[in-house]
Scaffold this active site. Structure first.
Site, PDB file in Angstrom:
ATOM      1  N   ASN A   1      -7.423  -2.611  14.384  1.00  0.00           N
ATOM      2  CA  ASN A   1      -8.823  -2.888  14.014  1.00  0.00           C
ATOM      3  C   ASN A   1      -8.930  -4.105  13.083  1.00  0.00           C
ATOM      4  O   ASN A   1      -9.989  -4.363  12.526  1.00  0.00           O
ATOM      5  CB  ASN A   1      -9.461  -1.656  13.350  1.00  0.00           C
ATOM      6  CG  ASN A   1      -8.778  -1.276  12.035  1.00  0.00           C
ATOM      7  OD1 ASN A   1      -7.817  -1.921  11.624  1.00  0.00           O
ATOM      8  ND2 ASN A   1      -9.274  -0.250  11.382  1.00  0.00           N
TER       9      ASN A   1
ATOM     10  N   GLU B   1      -9.624  -2.039   5.313  1.00  0.00           N
ATOM     11  CA  GLU B   1     -10.241  -1.694   6.598  1.00  0.00           C
ATOM     12  C   GLU B   1     -11.495  -2.546   6.838  1.00  0.00           C
ATOM     13  O   GLU B   1     -12.005  -3.185   5.907  1.00  0.00           O
ATOM     14  CB  GLU B   1     -10.623  -0.203   6.589  1.00  0.00           C
ATOM     15  CG  GLU B   1      -9.436   0.756   6.441  1.00  0.00           C
ATOM     16  CD  GLU B   1      -8.663   0.981   7.746  1.00  0.00           C
ATOM     17  OE1 GLU B   1      -8.506   0.035   8.538  1.00  0.00           O
ATOM     18  OE2 GLU B   1      -8.201   2.120   7.970  1.00  0.00           O
TER      19      GLU B   1
ATOM     20  N   HIS C   1      -7.206  -4.573  10.241  1.00  0.00           N
ATOM     21  CA  HIS C   1      -6.926  -4.388   8.807  1.00  0.00           C
ATOM     22  C   HIS C   1      -5.666  -5.129   8.394  1.00  0.00           C
ATOM     23  O   HIS C   1      -4.746  -5.304   9.192  1.00  0.00           O
ATOM     24  CB  HIS C   1      -6.886  -2.903   8.411  1.00  0.00           C
ATOM     25  CG  HIS C   1      -5.699  -2.118   8.877  1.00  0.00           C
ATOM     26  ND1 HIS C   1      -5.785  -0.814   9.296  1.00  0.00           N
ATOM     27  CD2 HIS C   1      -4.378  -2.430   8.977  1.00  0.00           C
ATOM     28  CE1 HIS C   1      -4.582  -0.365   9.611  1.00  0.00           C
ATOM     29  NE2 HIS C   1      -3.719  -1.341   9.444  1.00  0.00           N
TER      30      HIS C   1
ATOM     31  N   ASP D   1       0.817  -1.215   0.000  1.00  0.00           N
ATOM     32  CA  ASP D   1       0.000   0.000   0.000  1.00  0.00           C
ATOM     33  C   ASP D   1       0.849   1.264   0.000  1.00  0.00           C
ATOM     34  O   ASP D   1       2.069   1.214   0.187  1.00  0.00           O
ATOM     35  CB  ASP D   1      -0.953   0.005   1.210  1.00  0.00           C
ATOM     36  CG  ASP D   1      -0.298  -0.535   2.478  1.00  0.00           C
ATOM     37  OD1 ASP D   1       0.935  -0.479   2.578  1.00  0.00           O
ATOM     38  OD2 ASP D   1      -1.024  -1.013   3.357  1.00  0.00           O
TER      39      ASP D   1
HETATM   40  C1  F6R Z   1       1.575  -1.447   6.082  1.00  0.00           C
HETATM   41  C2  F6R Z   1       0.249  -2.040   6.181  1.00  0.00           C
HETATM   42  C3  F6R Z   1      -0.511  -2.026   7.461  1.00  0.00           C
HETATM   43  C4  F6R Z   1       0.363  -2.273   8.696  1.00  0.00           C
HETATM   44  C5  F6R Z   1      -0.482  -2.196   9.958  1.00  0.00           C
HETATM   45  C6  F6R Z   1       0.357  -2.375  11.202  1.00  0.00           C
HETATM   46  O1  F6R Z   1       2.110  -1.618   4.781  1.00  0.00           O
HETATM   47  O2  F6R Z   1      -0.262  -2.503   5.222  1.00  0.00           O
HETATM   48  O3  F6R Z   1      -1.504  -3.009   7.414  1.00  0.00           O
HETATM   49  O4  F6R Z   1       0.974  -3.511   8.596  1.00  0.00           O
HETATM   50  O5  F6R Z   1      -1.138  -0.964  10.018  1.00  0.00           O
HETATM   51  O6  F6R Z   1       1.221  -1.284  11.318  1.00  0.00           O
HETATM   52  P1  F6R Z   1       2.383  -1.301  12.403  1.00  0.00           P
HETATM   53  O7  F6R Z   1       3.323  -2.370  11.990  1.00  0.00           O
HETATM   54  O8  F6R Z   1       3.020   0.058  12.293  1.00  0.00           O
HETATM   55  O9  F6R Z   1       1.747  -1.572  13.716  1.00  0.00           O
END
Ligand code: F6R
Length: 324
Positions: free
Chosen positions: A213, A220, A215, A104
């Site tokens: 959450n 989401e 995701h 992403d």
């Molecule tokens: C990042 C992504 C997100 C993160 C998630 C956890 O490329 O796709 O799904 O993996 O938000 O983020 P952290 O690792 O910062 O807790």
């Protein structure tokens, strides 16, 4: 066609429709159990994950195949990237044919913005392992990330300028894009990204983190399990969680991202979900035990045949049944 033919034609259509729905019902009901590995700390978690990826690259090389990797950003995979860089160099791994796709990117951040995911990948991986810095390294033309910057005409590639012209039927006079043009070009890019994954993939190993959450990528809650790469609105929860990267100010966190869909992620041959920290314990437990639901996107992983959860002891603390 006489009435007997009409009847058999009717039955043929009916059985085709019924078997289509039956297949889909069974496909969506088929549930698998992810393999769970629990580690003392983020370092051993990162080492183990890097070892799996290195072994896959080596295995493919022996078979004369290139490897396609799916990468994630955020705080979770940093130790993985550190270990991967070290092991690649120790073992002189040839990455010149390896292809990478990132999950992403934020909409509206240029690649040189310190919080863009393009910048993250440069800082944590490619500055060390891309050619020519590492002579056996990733070739720039094999590195793919969604592009979220489309504010000005100058942000677009020649192909995109052409596509925009065809879509909107006029030559662009203003440098800034209207919001309609911006939305259109972002979705155009998302569709092209998906096609590229289909052409160059499948992804051999997709690395994932998880949001508090549930995701995965920026899919989401409420995201369809069959969704492909798309532009999404980030939830308030995600923007609040990620404010820590933006001077703790939620106002600086972008509202949108381009992300692989849950369906894109599920096309990978194998998936490793990494999580660490006590703030992920609740969502990890729910992901593994709640009913599979689009309201909790990570539960989609329980419909994939090759998923491993690499957890540190803190993110695993709400699991009673797991053993390393
Ligand atoms: C990042 C992504 C997100 C993160 C998630 C956890 O490329 O796709 O799904 O993996 O938000 O983020 P952290 O690792 O910062 O807790």
């Amino acid at each position: 066609m006489n009435s007997r033919h009409n009847k058999s034609y009717f039955y043929l259509v009916l059985t085709t429709i019924l078997s289509f729905y039956a297949c889909n019902i069974f496909a969506s009901a088929a549930e698998t159990t992810p393999e769970i590995f629990i580690f003392d700390d983020r370092e051993s978690q990162g080492n183990a994950c890097a070892r799996v990826v290195i072994e896959k690259i080596k295995e493919n090389q022996i078979q004369g195949k290139r490897t396609v990797l799916g990468f994630a950003t955020g705080s979770t995979p940093i130790f993985f990237y550190n270990a991967f860089i070290r092991m690649v160099k120790e073992d002189s791994i040839d990455l010149s044919t390896t292809i990478t796709f990132n999950l992403d990117e934020y909409v509206g951040l240029p690649p040189n913005h310190s919080e863009s995911y393009a910048y993250f990948m440069e800082e944590h991986l490619f500055c060390e392992l891309a050619y020519p810095h590492y002579p056996l390294g990733f070739r720039r033309e094999h590195i793919f990330l969604p592009q979220g910057m489309a504010k000005r005409y100058a942000d677009l590639s020649t192909d995109e300028q052409q596509a925009l012209k065809i879509q909107f039927g006029c030559t662009h006079v203003e440098d800034s894009l209207t919001s309609e043009e911006e939305n259109w070009i972002l979705q155009f890019r998302a569709d092209q990204y998906e096609s590229l994954i289909d052409t160059l993939g499948p992804i051999d190993i997709q690395i994932l983190g998880i949001g508090t959450n549930g995701h995965i990528g920026f899919g989401e809650p409420g995201s369809s399990f069959t969704g492909t790469t798309m532009v999404v609105n980030l939830t308030e929860n995600t923007r609040r969680d990620n404010a820590r990267f933006f001077d703790n100010n939620i106002d600086f966190v972008p509202y949108q991202a381009i992300t692989m869909g849950i369906g894109t992620i599920l096309k990978a041959k194998s998936i490793i979900l990494m999580a660490n920290g006590a703030n992920k314990a609740a969502i990890i437990a729910q992901t593994l035990s709640s009913p599979i639901s689009e309201q909790l996107p990570a539960t989609a992983l329980r419909q994939h045949s090759s998923v491993s959860f690499f957890l540190d002891q803190y993110s695993a603390e709400n699991l009673s049944l797991c053993e390393q």
